[in-house]
Design a protein around this motif. Sequence first.
Motif, PDB file in Angstrom:
ATOM      1  N   MET A 105      19.196  62.231 -25.511  1.00 25.46           N
ATOM      2  CA  MET A 105      18.938  63.825 -25.756  1.00 25.46           C
ATOM      3  C   MET A 105      20.571  64.341 -25.703  1.00 25.46           C
ATOM      4  O   MET A 105      20.752  65.031 -25.053  1.00 25.46           O
ATOM      5  N   GLY A 106      21.405  63.905 -26.571  1.00 24.65           N
ATOM      6  CA  GLY A 106      22.465  64.275 -26.774  1.00 24.65           C
ATOM      7  C   GLY A 106      22.721  65.919 -27.024  1.00 24.65           C
ATOM      8  O   GLY A 106      23.839  66.780 -26.521  1.00 24.65           O
ATOM      9  N   LEU A 107      21.859  66.186 -27.949  1.00 19.74           N
ATOM     10  CA  LEU A 107      21.811  67.797 -28.018  1.00 19.74           C
ATOM     11  C   LEU A 107      21.798  68.564 -26.693  1.00 19.74           C
ATOM     12  O   LEU A 107      22.296  69.464 -26.696  1.00 19.74           O
ATOM     13  N   LEU A 108      20.830  68.189 -25.945  1.00 19.36           N
ATOM     14  CA  LEU A 108      20.457  68.848 -24.731  1.00 19.36           C
ATOM     15  C   LEU A 108      21.833  68.932 -23.780  1.00 19.36           C
ATOM     16  O   LEU A 108      22.065  69.949 -23.417  1.00 19.36           O
ATOM     17  N   ARG A 109      22.595  68.021 -23.789  1.00 20.91           N
ATOM     18  CA  ARG A 109      23.571  67.727 -22.885  1.00 20.91           C
ATOM     19  C   ARG A 109      24.730  68.578 -23.394  1.00 20.91           C
ATOM     20  O   ARG A 109      25.670  68.894 -22.959  1.00 20.91           O
ATOM     21  N   ASN A 110      24.661  68.848 -24.872  1.00 16.92           N
ATOM     22  CA  ASN A 110      25.764  69.692 -25.520  1.00 16.92           C
ATOM     23  C   ASN A 110      25.490  71.175 -25.225  1.00 16.92           C
ATOM     24  O   ASN A 110      26.065  72.071 -25.645  1.00 16.92           O
ATOM     25  N   GLY A 111      24.296  71.399 -24.513  1.00 10.52           N
ATOM     26  CA  GLY A 111      23.969  72.767 -24.293  1.00 10.52           C
ATOM     27  C   GLY A 111      23.203  73.559 -25.542  1.00 10.52           C
ATOM     28  O   GLY A 111      22.737  74.606 -25.503  1.00 10.52           O
ATOM     29  N   LYS A 112      22.365  72.520 -26.376  1.00 14.84           N
ATOM     30  CA  LYS A 112      21.691  73.241 -27.110  1.00 14.84           C
ATOM     31  C   LYS A 112      20.137  73.807 -26.611  1.00 14.84           C
ATOM     32  O   LYS A 112      19.801  73.201 -25.473  1.00 14.84           O
ATOM     33  N   SER A 113      19.535  74.644 -26.989  1.00 20.65           N
ATOM     34  CA  SER A 113      18.260  75.036 -26.320  1.00 20.65           C
ATOM     35  C   SER A 113      17.364  74.076 -26.815  1.00 20.65           C
ATOM     36  O   SER A 113      17.266  73.400 -27.802  1.00 20.65           O
ATOM     37  N   VAL A 114      16.034  74.183 -26.006  1.00 20.85           N
ATOM     38  CA  VAL A 114      14.830  73.394 -26.281  1.00 20.85           C
ATOM     39  C   VAL A 114      14.326  73.604 -27.839  1.00 20.85           C
ATOM     40  O   VAL A 114      13.909  72.793 -28.416  1.00 20.85           O
ATOM     41  N   GLY A 115      14.293  74.921 -28.033  1.00 23.67           N
ATOM     42  CA  GLY A 115      13.780  75.234 -29.377  1.00 23.67           C
ATOM     43  C   GLY A 115      14.620  74.719 -30.514  1.00 23.67           C
ATOM     44  O   GLY A 115      14.325  74.431 -31.640  1.00 23.67           O
ATOM     45  N   ASP A 116      16.191  74.786 -30.395  1.00 23.60           N
ATOM     46  CA  ASP A 116      17.061  74.250 -31.317  1.00 23.60           C
ATOM     47  C   ASP A 116      16.722  72.751 -31.540  1.00 23.60           C
ATOM     48  O   ASP A 116      16.903  72.189 -32.504  1.00 23.60           O
ATOM     49  N   VAL A 117      16.616  72.128 -30.312  1.00 28.58           N
ATOM     50  CA  VAL A 117      16.575  70.714 -30.338  1.00 28.58           C
ATOM     51  C   VAL A 117      15.310  70.324 -31.271  1.00 28.58           C
ATOM     52  O   VAL A 117      15.019  69.224 -31.950  1.00 28.58           O
ATOM     53  N   LYS A 135      13.521  67.069 -18.532  1.00 27.95           N
ATOM     54  CA  LYS A 135      12.963  67.192 -17.272  1.00 27.95           C
ATOM     55  C   LYS A 135      13.651  65.740 -16.671  1.00 27.95           C
ATOM     56  O   LYS A 135      13.885  65.753 -15.401  1.00 27.95           O
ATOM     57  N   GLY A 136      13.473  64.695 -17.279  1.00 27.39           N
ATOM     58  CA  GLY A 136      14.019  63.277 -16.888  1.00 27.39           C
ATOM     59  C   GLY A 136      15.573  63.376 -16.936  1.00 27.39           C
ATOM     60  O   GLY A 136      16.039  62.304 -16.122  1.00 27.39           O
ATOM     61  N   ASP A 137      16.219  64.149 -17.365  1.00 28.35           N
ATOM     62  CA  ASP A 137      17.742  64.147 -17.446  1.00 28.35           C
ATOM     63  C   ASP A 137      18.476  65.388 -16.992  1.00 28.35           C
ATOM     64  O   ASP A 137      19.657  65.797 -17.581  1.00 28.35           O
ATOM     65  N   LEU A 138      17.660  66.207 -15.858  1.00 33.57           N
ATOM     66  CA  LEU A 138      18.530  67.366 -15.553  1.00 33.57           C
ATOM     67  C   LEU A 138      19.730  67.467 -15.015  1.00 33.57           C
ATOM     68  O   LEU A 138      20.541  68.422 -15.352  1.00 33.57           O
ATOM     69  N   GLU A 139      20.293  66.211 -14.253  1.00 33.39           N
ATOM     70  CA  GLU A 139      21.573  66.519 -13.670  1.00 33.39           C
ATOM     71  C   GLU A 139      22.611  66.360 -14.855  1.00 33.39           C
ATOM     72  O   GLU A 139      23.821  66.720 -14.402  1.00 33.39           O
ATOM     73  N   ASN A 140      22.255  65.828 -15.891  1.00 36.35           N
ATOM     74  CA  ASN A 140      23.340  65.790 -17.170  1.00 36.35           C
ATOM     75  C   ASN A 140      23.018  66.936 -18.110  1.00 36.35           C
ATOM     76  O   ASN A 140      24.248  66.984 -18.992  1.00 36.35           O
ATOM     77  N   ILE A 141      22.401  67.804 -18.009  1.00 39.69           N
ATOM     78  CA  ILE A 141      22.119  68.938 -18.758  1.00 39.69           C
ATOM     79  C   ILE A 141      22.517  70.310 -18.158  1.00 39.69           C
ATOM     80  O   ILE A 141      22.118  70.625 -16.936  1.00 39.69           O
ATOM     81  N   PRO A 142      23.742  71.229 -18.851  1.00 40.39           N
ATOM     82  CA  PRO A 142      24.090  72.219 -18.212  1.00 40.39           C
ATOM     83  C   PRO A 142      23.116  73.388 -18.136  1.00 40.39           C
ATOM     84  O   PRO A 142      22.101  73.225 -19.032  1.00 40.39           O
ATOM     85  N   PRO A 143      22.995  74.170 -17.036  1.00 41.22           N
ATOM     86  CA  PRO A 143      21.911  75.280 -17.093  1.00 41.22           C
ATOM     87  C   PRO A 143      21.989  75.967 -18.140  1.00 41.22           C
ATOM     88  O   PRO A 143      23.207  76.409 -18.776  1.00 41.22           O
ATOM     89  N   SER A 144      20.764  76.643 -18.564  1.00 41.38           N
ATOM     90  CA  SER A 144      20.797  77.407 -19.816  1.00 41.38           C
ATOM     91  C   SER A 144      21.391  78.995 -19.141  1.00 41.38           C
ATOM     92  O   SER A 144      21.245  79.378 -18.078  1.00 41.38           O
ATOM     93  N   LYS A 145      21.674  79.449 -20.368  1.00 35.06           N
ATOM     94  CA  LYS A 145      22.219  80.972 -20.127  1.00 35.06           C
ATOM     95  C   LYS A 145      21.120  81.821 -20.179  1.00 35.06           C
ATOM     96  O   LYS A 145      20.344  82.027 -21.115  1.00 35.06           O
ATOM     97  N   ALA A 146      20.910  82.682 -19.073  1.00 32.99           N
ATOM     98  CA  ALA A 146      19.564  83.546 -19.151  1.00 32.99           C
ATOM     99  C   ALA A 146      20.220  85.068 -19.639  1.00 32.99           C
ATOM    100  O   ALA A 146      21.255  85.286 -19.371  1.00 32.99           O
ATOM    101  N   GLY A 147      19.462  85.693 -20.153  1.00 33.62           N
ATOM    102  CA  GLY A 147      19.795  87.300 -20.375  1.00 33.62           C
ATOM    103  C   GLY A 147      20.033  87.363 -21.563  1.00 33.62           C
ATOM    104  O   GLY A 147      20.254  86.700 -22.375  1.00 33.62           O
ATOM    105  N   ARG A 148      20.206  88.816 -22.040  1.00 33.51           N
ATOM    106  CA  ARG A 148      20.727  89.103 -23.109  1.00 33.51           C
ATOM    107  C   ARG A 148      22.297  89.064 -23.384  1.00 33.51           C
ATOM    108  O   ARG A 148      22.907  89.405 -22.408  1.00 33.51           O
TER     109      ARG A 148
END
Length: 123
Positions: free
Chosen positions: A1-13, A29-42
């Motif tokens: 899941m390279g898209l998730l690692r590049n910071g794309k959202s679940v909806g985008d992927v 969920k299986g690759d959380l340590e390689n995925i950057p945290p999502s940006k929250a808020g407006r």
Amino acid sequence: MGLLRNGKSVGDVSGTLRISKPSVLKFRKGDLENIPPSKAGRPSKVSKRTRRHLAREYDAGKITTRREGQRLVQSAEVAHVHERTIDKFLKMEGLKTYVQRKKPRLTQEQIAARYQFAKDHLK
């Protein structure tokens, strides 16, 4: 899941790969340590550059009121911001806003007494 690692959202992927969101979430969920945290808020309507410019103008004394700061931001970003938002931006940049207390003016007698005191205590 390279898209998730590049910071794309679940909806985008999900939309890009045409698979369900729960499937993407399982992979995530299986690759959380390689995925950057999502940006929250407006996202902010005002850029960091404009916030820094506002803080510089305020610190230099070119802007003294929140209303002037509001006009500066609106002219730079063409976006309406509330006066309290200006306080928030200045606080984010390390400055504090306050209302200066009114002080009584010195009377002529007080001015003369201070002047005489200064003359008496010169070297």
